[in-house]
Motif scaffolding. Structure first.
Motif, PDB file in Angstrom:
ATOM      1  N   LYS A 203       1.106  -1.238  -0.115  1.00  0.00           N
ATOM      2  CA  LYS A 203       0.141   0.127  -0.189  1.00  0.00           C
ATOM      3  C   LYS A 203       0.592   1.299   0.087  1.00  0.00           C
ATOM      4  N   GLU A 204       2.085   1.469   0.805  1.00  0.00           N
ATOM      5  CA  GLU A 204       2.624   2.594   0.726  1.00  0.00           C
ATOM      6  C   GLU A 204       3.613   2.725  -0.829  1.00  0.00           C
ATOM      7  N   LEU A 205       3.513   1.469  -1.440  1.00  0.00           N
ATOM      8  CA  LEU A 205       4.168   2.005  -2.616  1.00  0.00           C
ATOM      9  C   LEU A 205       2.818   2.065  -3.252  1.00  0.00           C
ATOM     10  N   ASP A 206       2.043   2.214  -3.068  1.00  0.00           N
ATOM     11  CA  ASP A 206       1.375   2.173  -4.064  1.00  0.00           C
ATOM     12  C   ASP A 206       0.111   0.949  -5.509  1.00  0.00           C
ATOM     13  N   TYR A 207       0.454   0.015  -4.264  1.00  0.00           N
ATOM     14  CA  TYR A 207       0.693  -1.278  -4.020  1.00  0.00           C
ATOM     15  C   TYR A 207       1.188  -1.986  -5.277  1.00  0.00           C
ATOM     16  N   LEU A 208       2.669  -1.854  -5.669  1.00  0.00           N
ATOM     17  CA  LEU A 208       3.593  -1.802  -6.089  1.00  0.00           C
ATOM     18  C   LEU A 208       4.250  -3.349  -5.421  1.00  0.00           C
ATOM     19  N   PRO A 209       4.207  -4.894  -6.062  1.00  0.00           N
ATOM     20  CA  PRO A 209       4.391  -5.357  -5.830  1.00  0.00           C
ATOM     21  C   PRO A 209       5.354  -5.525  -4.876  1.00  0.00           C
ATOM     22  N   TYR A 210       5.582  -5.934  -3.860  1.00  0.00           N
ATOM     23  CA  TYR A 210       7.264  -5.967  -2.824  1.00  0.00           C
ATOM     24  C   TYR A 210       7.331  -7.584  -3.208  1.00  0.00           C
ATOM     25  N   GLN A 211       6.417  -8.605  -3.330  1.00  0.00           N
ATOM     26  CA  GLN A 211       6.813  -9.599  -3.430  1.00  0.00           C
ATOM     27  C   GLN A 211       6.020 -10.681  -4.332  1.00  0.00           C
ATOM     28  N   THR A 212       6.237 -11.214  -5.060  1.00  0.00           N
ATOM     29  CA  THR A 212       5.545 -12.608  -6.065  1.00  0.00           C
ATOM     30  C   THR A 212       6.425 -13.744  -5.932  1.00  0.00           C
ATOM     31  N   ARG A 213       5.268 -14.651  -5.777  1.00  0.00           N
ATOM     32  CA  ARG A 213       5.827 -16.194  -5.688  1.00  0.00           C
ATOM     33  C   ARG A 213       5.497 -17.033  -6.693  1.00  0.00           C
ATOM     34  N   ARG A 214       5.499 -18.063  -7.345  1.00  0.00           N
ATOM     35  CA  ARG A 214       4.795 -18.891  -8.704  1.00  0.00           C
ATOM     36  C   ARG A 214       5.551 -20.021  -7.716  1.00  0.00           C
ATOM     37  N   LEU A 215       4.043 -21.307  -7.171  1.00  0.00           N
ATOM     38  CA  LEU A 215       4.201 -22.252  -6.611  1.00  0.00           C
ATOM     39  C   LEU A 215       3.943 -23.327  -7.221  1.00  0.00           C
ATOM     40  N   ASP A 216       4.132 -24.389  -7.545  1.00  0.00           N
ATOM     41  CA  ASP A 216       3.931 -25.229  -9.107  1.00  0.00           C
ATOM     42  C   ASP A 216       3.212 -26.540  -7.780  1.00  0.00           C
ATOM     43  N   SER A 217       2.760 -27.719  -8.560  1.00  0.00           N
ATOM     44  CA  SER A 217       2.275 -28.893  -8.418  1.00  0.00           C
ATOM     45  C   SER A 217       3.534 -29.418  -6.657  1.00  0.00           C
ATOM     46  N   ASP A 218       4.588 -29.315  -7.464  1.00  0.00           N
ATOM     47  CA  ASP A 218       5.477 -30.112  -6.743  1.00  0.00           C
ATOM     48  C   ASP A 218       6.392 -29.756  -5.808  1.00  0.00           C
ATOM     49  N   GLY A 219       5.632 -28.589  -5.326  1.00  0.00           N
ATOM     50  CA  GLY A 219       6.301 -27.397  -4.302  1.00  0.00           C
ATOM     51  C   GLY A 219       7.325 -26.754  -4.428  1.00  0.00           C
ATOM     52  N   ASP A 220       7.660 -27.105  -5.686  1.00  0.00           N
ATOM     53  CA  ASP A 220       8.968 -25.994  -6.158  1.00  0.00           C
ATOM     54  C   ASP A 220       8.446 -24.578  -6.360  1.00  0.00           C
ATOM     55  N   THR A 221       9.108 -23.620  -5.965  1.00  0.00           N
ATOM     56  CA  THR A 221       8.947 -21.980  -5.690  1.00  0.00           C
ATOM     57  C   THR A 221      10.098 -21.077  -6.456  1.00  0.00           C
TER      58      THR A 221
END
Length: 234
Positions: A203-221
């Motif tokens: 919110k403090e950065l006008d909703y700039l993504p601070y962190q993003t993640r992709r989680l695969d079905s095998d648990g790989d991130t």
């Protein structure tokens, strides 16, 4: 390499200052990791090219130990315009160099009202929610600023043009070198590939993504985390 493929998915970057008639210059870096192992980084820079037109250039490459094995560099360019508070993509280009180079482009022809993809044998009618791999996060930020919490976009990537629906999954606070960041957690579940994408939008950065993640079905991130914001280290 996952670093380069993840760049293609463009789960990065967005841009503050949506309430302004113009968008400010922006210079941001994210770290990229897989299963908590650092792979490299992505640098993105925004420039204004006209009264309502902008270009975002991104460069992703391996760093440290990963750079011994991966020398490829991915470059992305997104041209878009800001009209009546809405992001309208104009052209997107993806290029990876190296032993197996890849290039594709997506053209959003506003005059003809069609979308053309250089690798797909199809031409589609433009939709109001069409975005490219970079501009969709701009649209996401703007929607979040306007208190929209169910987000719908049609996004063109290398192999397909699909609809994406993001829904809220609560909030989380991060302690950083620039202070506390209160984030809204947005999530998209890709049923076809059994993957979950999560965005922590500050919110403090006008909703700039601070962190993003992709989680695969095998648990790989695969994760991206903001490490520099306009010259400030996080």
């Amino acid at each position: 390499m996952s670093l380069l493929r993840f760049s293609l998915l463009s789960l990065l970057l967005a841009l503050p200052g949506w309430v302004s008639a113009q968008l400010p210059a922006l210079d941001i870096e994210y770290s990229v990791s897989r299963n908590n192992l650092n792979l490299g980084g992505t640098h993105r820079k925004l420039l204004q090219t006209g009264s309502d037109e902008y270009v975002m250039r991104a460069k992703t490459k391996a760093e440290g130990f990963a750079a011994i094995f991966v020398s490829d560099i991915v470059r992305e360019t997104s041209h878009f315009r800001l009209v009546d508070g809405q992001i309208q993509p104009l052209h997107y280009r993806y290029h990876k160099n190296g032993k197996d180079p890849e290039t594709f482009e997506v053209d959003y022809d506003r005059q003809a009202q069609v979308l053309r993809h250089s690798l797909l044998d199809k031409t589609l009618t433009l939709q109001d929610n069409d975005q490219d791999l970079i501009s969709f996060q701009f649209a996401m930020m703007l929607d979040l600023q306007q208190s929209v919490r169910k987000l719908e976009y049609r996004i063109a990537d290398k192999k397909r043009i699909e609809n994406y629906s993001l829904i809220p999954r609560g909030e989380k606070v991060f302690d950083t070198n620039i202070g506390k960041l209160h984030t809204v957690v947005m999530e998209y579940y890709d049923q076809k590939r059994n993957r979950t994408y999560t965005f922590w939008c500050a919110k403090e950065l006008d909703y700039l993504p601070y962190q993003t993640r992709r989680l695969d079905s095998d648990g790989d991130t695969i994760e991206l985390k903001l490490r520099r914001y306009n010259g400030k280290s996080l």
